[in-house]
Design a protein around this motif. Structure first.
Motif, PDB file in Angstrom:
ATOM      1  N   GLU A 243       0.850  -1.190   0.000  1.00  0.00           N
ATOM      2  CA  GLU A 243       0.000   0.000   0.000  1.00  0.00           C
ATOM      3  C   GLU A 243       0.885   1.239   0.000  1.00  0.00           C
ATOM      4  O   GLU A 243       1.928   1.269   0.661  1.00  0.00           O
ATOM      5  CB  GLU A 243      -0.905   0.005   1.231  1.00  0.00           C
ATOM      6  CG  GLU A 243      -1.875   1.189   1.273  1.00  0.00           C
ATOM      7  CD  GLU A 243      -2.765   1.160   2.508  1.00  0.00           C
ATOM      8  OE1 GLU A 243      -3.855   1.756   2.473  1.00  0.00           O
ATOM      9  OE2 GLU A 243      -2.344   0.550   3.520  1.00  0.00           O
ATOM     10  N   SER A 244       0.472   2.251  -0.756  1.00  0.00           N
ATOM     11  CA  SER A 244       1.250   3.478  -0.854  1.00  0.00           C
ATOM     12  C   SER A 244       0.606   4.572  -0.014  1.00  0.00           C
ATOM     13  O   SER A 244      -0.617   4.750  -0.033  1.00  0.00           O
ATOM     14  CB  SER A 244       1.337   3.931  -2.319  1.00  0.00           C
ATOM     15  OG  SER A 244       1.966   5.192  -2.413  1.00  0.00           O
ATOM     16  N   TYR A 245       1.452   5.304   0.736  1.00  0.00           N
ATOM     17  CA  TYR A 245       0.978   6.451   1.490  1.00  0.00           C
ATOM     18  C   TYR A 245       1.062   7.737   0.683  1.00  0.00           C
ATOM     19  O   TYR A 245       0.694   8.802   1.164  1.00  0.00           O
ATOM     20  CB  TYR A 245       1.793   6.600   2.785  1.00  0.00           C
ATOM     21  CG  TYR A 245       1.451   5.568   3.836  1.00  0.00           C
ATOM     22  CD1 TYR A 245       0.241   4.889   3.816  1.00  0.00           C
ATOM     23  CD2 TYR A 245       2.338   5.273   4.868  1.00  0.00           C
ATOM     24  CE1 TYR A 245      -0.082   3.952   4.777  1.00  0.00           C
ATOM     25  CE2 TYR A 245       2.026   4.333   5.850  1.00  0.00           C
ATOM     26  CZ  TYR A 245       0.816   3.684   5.793  1.00  0.00           C
ATOM     27  OH  TYR A 245       0.486   2.748   6.755  1.00  0.00           O
ATOM     28  N   ASP A 246       1.572   7.636  -0.521  1.00  0.00           N
ATOM     29  CA  ASP A 246       1.655   8.781  -1.432  1.00  0.00           C
ATOM     30  C   ASP A 246       0.855   8.430  -2.676  1.00  0.00           C
ATOM     31  O   ASP A 246       1.204   7.497  -3.412  1.00  0.00           O
ATOM     32  CB  ASP A 246       3.115   9.058  -1.796  1.00  0.00           C
ATOM     33  CG  ASP A 246       3.286  10.371  -2.563  1.00  0.00           C
ATOM     34  OD1 ASP A 246       2.305  10.798  -3.212  1.00  0.00           O
ATOM     35  OD2 ASP A 246       4.394  10.941  -2.526  1.00  0.00           O
ATOM     36  N   GLU A 247      -0.228   9.162  -2.912  1.00  0.00           N
ATOM     37  CA  GLU A 247      -1.118   8.823  -4.027  1.00  0.00           C
ATOM     38  C   GLU A 247      -0.437   8.961  -5.378  1.00  0.00           C
ATOM     39  O   GLU A 247      -0.919   8.444  -6.390  1.00  0.00           O
ATOM     40  CB  GLU A 247      -2.365   9.711  -3.984  1.00  0.00           C
ATOM     41  CG  GLU A 247      -2.073  11.195  -4.098  1.00  0.00           C
ATOM     42  CD  GLU A 247      -3.313  12.047  -3.989  1.00  0.00           C
ATOM     43  OE1 GLU A 247      -3.223  13.244  -4.293  1.00  0.00           O
ATOM     44  OE2 GLU A 247      -4.371  11.516  -3.620  1.00  0.00           O
ATOM     45  N   ARG A 248       0.694   9.635  -5.426  1.00  0.00           N
ATOM     46  CA  ARG A 248       1.418   9.782  -6.695  1.00  0.00           C
ATOM     47  C   ARG A 248       2.240   8.548  -7.025  1.00  0.00           C
ATOM     48  O   ARG A 248       2.749   8.417  -8.140  1.00  0.00           O
ATOM     49  CB  ARG A 248       2.340  11.000  -6.637  1.00  0.00           C
ATOM     50  CG  ARG A 248       1.617  12.324  -6.447  1.00  0.00           C
ATOM     51  CD  ARG A 248       2.615  13.428  -6.147  1.00  0.00           C
ATOM     52  NE  ARG A 248       3.356  13.171  -4.905  1.00  0.00           N
ATOM     53  CZ  ARG A 248       4.316  13.960  -4.437  1.00  0.00           C
ATOM     54  NH1 ARG A 248       4.666  15.052  -5.119  1.00  0.00           N
ATOM     55  NH2 ARG A 248       4.932  13.657  -3.313  1.00  0.00           N
ATOM     56  N   ASP A 250       2.574   4.500  -7.505  1.00  0.00           N
ATOM     57  CA  ASP A 250       1.901   3.224  -7.699  1.00  0.00           C
ATOM     58  C   ASP A 250       2.730   2.161  -6.983  1.00  0.00           C
ATOM     59  O   ASP A 250       3.861   1.870  -7.399  1.00  0.00           O
ATOM     60  CB  ASP A 250       1.796   2.896  -9.184  1.00  0.00           C
ATOM     61  CG  ASP A 250       1.324   1.471  -9.425  1.00  0.00           C
ATOM     62  OD1 ASP A 250       0.533   0.973  -8.592  1.00  0.00           O
ATOM     63  OD2 ASP A 250       1.744   0.861 -10.424  1.00  0.00           O
ATOM     64  N   ASN A 279      -2.127  -4.825  -4.926  1.00  0.00           N
ATOM     65  CA  ASN A 279      -2.431  -3.570  -4.258  1.00  0.00           C
ATOM     66  C   ASN A 279      -3.382  -3.836  -3.092  1.00  0.00           C
ATOM     67  O   ASN A 279      -4.478  -4.355  -3.284  1.00  0.00           O
ATOM     68  CB  ASN A 279      -3.083  -2.621  -5.261  1.00  0.00           C
ATOM     69  CG  ASN A 279      -2.616  -1.198  -5.090  1.00  0.00           C
ATOM     70  OD1 ASN A 279      -2.274  -0.798  -3.978  1.00  0.00           O
ATOM     71  ND2 ASN A 279      -2.613  -0.439  -6.166  1.00  0.00           N
ATOM     72  N   THR A 281      -6.140  -3.162  -0.285  1.00  0.00           N
ATOM     73  CA  THR A 281      -7.316  -2.304  -0.185  1.00  0.00           C
ATOM     74  C   THR A 281      -8.158  -2.736   1.003  1.00  0.00           C
ATOM     75  O   THR A 281      -8.130  -3.910   1.415  1.00  0.00           O
ATOM     76  CB  THR A 281      -8.165  -2.375  -1.476  1.00  0.00           C
ATOM     77  OG1 THR A 281      -9.346  -1.603  -1.312  1.00  0.00           O
ATOM     78  CG2 THR A 281      -8.534  -3.817  -1.809  1.00  0.00           C
ATOM     79  N   GLU A 452      -5.457   3.517 -11.527  1.00  0.00           N
ATOM     80  CA  GLU A 452      -4.010   3.383 -11.563  1.00  0.00           C
ATOM     81  C   GLU A 452      -3.592   2.045 -12.134  1.00  0.00           C
ATOM     82  O   GLU A 452      -2.550   1.926 -12.772  1.00  0.00           O
ATOM     83  CB  GLU A 452      -3.402   3.587 -10.175  1.00  0.00           C
ATOM     84  CG  GLU A 452      -3.810   2.549  -9.129  1.00  0.00           C
ATOM     85  CD  GLU A 452      -5.044   2.968  -8.375  1.00  0.00           C
ATOM     86  OE1 GLU A 452      -5.788   3.804  -8.917  1.00  0.00           O
ATOM     87  OE2 GLU A 452      -5.253   2.475  -7.242  1.00  0.00           O
TER      88      GLU A 452
END
Length: 481
Positions: A243-248, A250, A279, A281, A452
């Protein structure tokens, strides 16, 4: 053995074990005071002066001079005047006497015992240092050299020549170690057996895969991407939820890297273990669908109370969901923390026949082989090419031909089951595999509909990403072997 030889030999031994000077002085003082207490019952009025660099040792006994008729002459820190004047004739009552005590005065047995005690104390200290060092490194990667390989375990030496053990069960099945090989592993646990610490390494633990990703993916090391869960069948397949903490960013693309540059070293270290990166979720239904990649999920029913999920999918996707030896569905269940049951979608089910109905004509072990790859109905068997069945089971071509013949006879009166219909079903299976293999860079589920994911699949096609075999990670549509 005199005091000079004793201290000098101990000093060399302590320095070879990397014992610092203050600790060495403390051990020497403690051992000699123990000798004093055994001989004199106490050591309060004794001074012990040690110089380990040149092997000097001085022991002084301090006492106060009292009159010969005093009641205190039996105290440990008192000495009668007559006895004191034997040391120095001009001593008087009330003065202090410092009398030197030689090591030889304690006796040869006491000296030998002191030597053994010194060596044992250093070994105990060494074991304690080893335990303290590695108990704080549990879950971290260490590098060592293979010193010895046995049938049940391998002995690894670290840079300080400490002995580390890697049991066979903590090795990747494809590992083949030889003496002198450099090996990386994670500190799995630290045990103390009969006072001796045993450091157990592992290359099969999920933590090893997690640490490797931290080394190869800067975003994970910096905390921008978090590994939510890792499950493995060592040497065969692994699933990693990120999981990414930065939406920019992937997270899946970052872990794979450009043309698989980041995942390649991880796969090579794990002896070509297939890695599915998905990913993470909070949407449980979507998370389960992604976890079952490379299979495509049609629908599902989630029972939170008993922790079970019923997943329905097309017949040609069932074997993909199960995987070779059931590995894929086992890993998916462990990843999401629920028991997953896979069922075929009930399309034309009334016109299909369960394989159990053929028990009188087909041997039970043959039926079992077909069920292992998710084929449990007649139409499901006929929809799969013979080469695929031979490759994925222990059946010979002649046996598969007999199975086809027996099943076709049961459907002889079914107008829908002509050759063109079967060929079309086989072509649909092949086409689904080919299409999924082309979009297999991210290892995410084919049911993924997030923007994404769609963008990443498009970029993969335009940037000439490597094939699944080149990247070393399994495709979402890769058929179970």
């Amino acid at each position: 053995m005199n005091s000079h030889e004793l201290i000098e030999s101990f000093g060399e031994f302590a320095r070879s074990k990397n014992i610092d000077r203050p600790t060495m002085m403390s051990i020497l003082d403690d051992v000699f005071r123990t000798m004093i207490r055994k001989k004199y019952d106490q050591d309060e009025n004794f001074d012990v002066i040690i110089n380990p660099d040149n092997g000097d040792l001085e022991i002084w006994r301090n006492r106060e001079i009292v009159d010969d008729n005093s009641e205190d002459i039996w105290d440990h820190d008192k000495i009668p005047l007559t006895e004191a004047q034997k040391i120095e004739p001009d001593f008087e009552v009330g003065e202090s006497v410092a009398e030197g005590v030689k090591l030889e005065d304690f006796g040869r047995r006491a000296v030998l015992m002191a030597r053994q005690t010194l060596i044992q104390r250093v070994k105990d200290l060494e074991r304690d240092n080893l335990y303290q060092k590695y108990k704080d490194q549990v879950g971290e990667i260490v590098t060592g050299e293979v010193y010895q390989v046995w049938s049940r375990e391998a002995l690894i030496m670290d840079k300080d020549d400490n002995e580390l053990v890697m049991p066979k069960g903590e090795q990747i099945p494809k590992d083949r170690f030889r003496k002198g090989d450099t090996v990386r592993a994670v500190v799995h646990r630290v045990e103390v057996i009969n006072g001796t610490p045993k450091i157990i390494l592992s290359r099969a633990a999920p933590a090893f895969l997690e640490r490797l990703f931290e080394l190869e993916v800067p975003e994970i090391y910096d905390g921008l991407i978090v590994i939510k869960n890792v499950v493995r069948e060592p040497g065969e397949r692994a699933k990693v939820a990120v999981e990414s903490y930065d939406e920019r960013i992937d997270p899946v693309g970052a872990c794979v890297g450009m043309k698989g540059s980041r995942i390649h070293p991880v796969v090579r270290e794990l002896e070509n273990e297939n890695i599915d990166i998905i990913n993470y979720t909070d949407n449980l239904e979507l998370y389960i669908a992604r976890a079952l990649s490379p299979a495509k999920v049609g629908s599902m029913k989630i029972n939170q109370e008993n922790g079970r999920v019923s997943v329905f999918m097309k017949p040609d996707q069932v074997s993909l969901a199960i995987g070779r030896g059931g590995a894929n569905i086992k890993l998916a269940s462990r990843l999401v923390g629920m028991e997953i049951d896979v069922f075929r979608e009930a399309i034309d089910y009334e016109e299909d026949i369960s394989l159990d109905e053929f028990q009188d004509e087909i041997e039970p072990w043959v039926l079992a082989e077909l069920k292992k790859i998710g084929l449990d109905t007649g139409r499901a068997v006929l929809a799969v090419k013979k080469d695929d069945i031979v490759r994925r089971t222990e059946l010979e071509e002649e046996m598969v031909d007999d199975v086809y013949r027996i099943i076709r006879q049961e459907f002889a009166d079914d107008e829908d089951l002509d050759d063109s219909t079967l060929d079309a079903a086989k072509n649909r299976v092949a086409a689904a595999k080919t299409t999924d293999e082309e979009a297999a860079v991210t290892h995410a589920s084919a049911t993924e509909t997030a923007p994404e994911h769609t963008l990443l699949a498009t970029e993969a096609a335009s940037q000439d990403f490597p094939s699944t075999e080149e990247a070393g990670a399994s495709s979402p549509a890769e058929p179970a072997q």
